[in-house]
Design a protein around this motif. Structure first.
Motif, mmCIF file in Angstrom:
data_model
loop_
_atom_site.group_PDB
_atom_site.id
_atom_site.type_symbol
_atom_site.label_atom_id
_atom_site.label_comp_id
_atom_site.label_asym_id
_atom_site.label_seq_id
_atom_site.Cartn_x
_atom_site.Cartn_y
_atom_site.Cartn_z
ATOM 1 N N ARG A 207 19.922 5.471 44.257
ATOM 2 C CA ARG A 207 19.058 4.426 43.709
ATOM 3 C C ARG A 207 17.877 4.175 44.641
ATOM 4 O O ARG A 207 16.745 3.993 44.180
ATOM 5 C CB ARG A 207 19.852 3.133 43.481
ATOM 6 C CG ARG A 207 19.016 2.043 42.837
ATOM 7 C CD ARG A 207 19.826 1.006 42.125
ATOM 8 N NE ARG A 207 20.726 0.277 42.985
ATOM 9 C CZ ARG A 207 21.233 -0.920 42.680
ATOM 10 N NH1 ARG A 207 20.927 -1.502 41.538
ATOM 11 N NH2 ARG A 207 22.059 -1.525 43.505
ATOM 12 N N GLU A 208 18.133 4.168 45.948
ATOM 13 C CA GLU A 208 17.032 3.970 46.891
ATOM 14 C C GLU A 208 15.999 5.095 46.768
ATOM 15 O O GLU A 208 14.786 4.841 46.713
ATOM 16 C CB GLU A 208 17.572 3.923 48.330
ATOM 17 C CG GLU A 208 16.477 3.761 49.364
ATOM 18 C CD GLU A 208 17.002 3.664 50.791
ATOM 19 O OE1 GLU A 208 16.158 3.604 51.719
ATOM 20 O OE2 GLU A 208 18.229 3.643 50.976
ATOM 21 N N LEU A 209 16.476 6.336 46.718
ATOM 22 C CA LEU A 209 15.562 7.469 46.609
ATOM 23 C C LEU A 209 14.755 7.402 45.317
ATOM 24 O O LEU A 209 13.532 7.608 45.314
ATOM 25 C CB LEU A 209 16.349 8.782 46.672
ATOM 26 C CG LEU A 209 15.525 10.068 46.589
ATOM 27 C CD1 LEU A 209 14.581 10.186 47.787
ATOM 28 C CD2 LEU A 209 16.432 11.289 46.514
ATOM 29 N N ALA A 210 15.433 7.088 44.203
ATOM 30 C CA ALA A 210 14.758 7.048 42.907
ATOM 31 C C ALA A 210 13.689 5.962 42.856
ATOM 32 O O ALA A 210 12.571 6.183 42.373
ATOM 33 C CB ALA A 210 15.790 6.826 41.794
ATOM 34 N N GLU A 211 14.009 4.788 43.378
ATOM 35 C CA GLU A 211 13.037 3.694 43.320
ATOM 36 C C GLU A 211 11.869 3.945 44.267
ATOM 37 O O GLU A 211 10.727 3.571 43.974
ATOM 38 C CB GLU A 211 13.728 2.369 43.621
ATOM 39 C CG GLU A 211 14.743 1.978 42.556
ATOM 40 C CD GLU A 211 14.906 0.474 42.407
ATOM 41 O OE1 GLU A 211 14.200 -0.283 43.089
ATOM 42 O OE2 GLU A 211 15.743 0.065 41.582
#
Length: 307
Positions: A207-211
């Motif tokens: 989720r961190e990478l995607a955002e």
């Protein structure tokens, strides 16, 4: 993030890193990754064919995930090289193209940096699953011992039903079953605990990478707005480019946004709908039902019976 602003300088910890300190560097990282396709396949095959039977499937899964990590590392490294090449190509272009491609290169380079950080967190997920594999391996001997005693008892009862050794073996079997019961309970508990922890690592990191991908994409499009793409006629001169400060500020704003991102402030929040409450539905109106029945009746009269 700007090449003369932060990439060549020591970075301060981001808000996400302060909230959850980054894991140690992945033990799988190597400058030689990407050149061992046959070796990767060999490791995966061997992992599923050796070791205690109970842990073979998970061992193979963990080895496969190691190959995934290596693929991500190749991508991260190649992306950083691509970013440098974009900036290098744009350097000889017009002022606006040169500045925009340089800033886009900075953003793309940052994506490679994020992917490199993702690998370390991905490794935490994989290493946590190794804890389940290890406990599976430790449980296998107790299962094997219980099965061996059971087989010996069955063999003796068939060959020599009056053998005094049967009673001794039955006592051993009781002890082996008690030992196995404890081991199986421990396996059950640790499997659930570690499985949950492992995939929490994975999904939080994803989720961190995607955002952060989304943030960079948004600022990248803002940089593109500085590029004048209107058509010019032969001999016409474009207005002088004056977007240097604006492009630099976009990069600075992007870095600040990435640095202040935390999991608590994530934009994407999962929503669940695990059951459907049919009692909450409004009952069909009786007049609507009657109209529908009448319509079906007309349809039957029009089409007649079918063969």
């Amino acid at each position: 993030m700007h090449r003369t602003y932060s990439l060549r300088e020591q970075r301060a910890p981001t808000a996400a890193q302060l909230q959850a300190p980054p894991p140690p560097t992945s033990s799988t990282k190597s400058k030689f990754f990407g050149k061992a396709g046959i070796a990767s396949s060999f490791r995966k095959t061997v992992a599923g064919a050796t070791g205690p039977e109970l842990s073979r499937k998970l061992s193979q899964y963990i080895k496969m995930e190691k190959n995934v990590m290596r693929a991500i590392e190749i991508t991260a490294r190649e992306r950083r090289d691509v970013a440098k090449q974009l900036s290098l190509w744009g350097e000889s272009q017009d002022d606006d193209v040169s500045d925009v491609t340089d800033k886009l290169g900075v953003l793309i380079y940052e994506i490679g940096e994020l992917e490199d950080q993702y690998i370390d967190k991905y490794d935490q997920y994989r290493l946590t699953l190794k804890g389940v594999r290890d406990i599976e391996s430790s449980v296998q001997p107790s299962r094997d011992r219980k099965q061996k005693i059971t087989d010996e008892i069955a063999h003796l009862k068939y060959k020599d039903p009056e053998s005094p050794k049967i009673h001794t073996l039955e006592q051993e079997l009781v002890r082996a079953e008690a030992e196995s019961l404890v081991a199986e309970a421990q396996l059950s508990n640790i499997t659930r605990e570690q499985l949950k922890a492992a995939f929490n690592y994975l999904f939080d990191a994803t989720r961190e990478l995607a955002e952060k991908y989304a943030l960079i994409a948004g600022y990248g499009k803002a940089v593109l707005e500085l590029l004048d793409d209107s058509s010019v006629t032969p001999g016409e001169v474009r207005p002088a480019y004056d977007g240097y400060e604006a492009s630099k500020q976009i990069i600075i704003d992007c870095e600040n946004a990435l640095a202040s991102w935390t999991l608590d402030g994530a934009a994407v929040k999962p929503t669940l709908s695990l059951h459907h409450d049919y009692e909450d539905e409004e009952p069909a109106d009786e007049s609507e039902i009657a109209d529908a029945e009448e319509e079906f009746a007309k349809h039957d009269e029009t089409n007649g019976p079918t063969a």
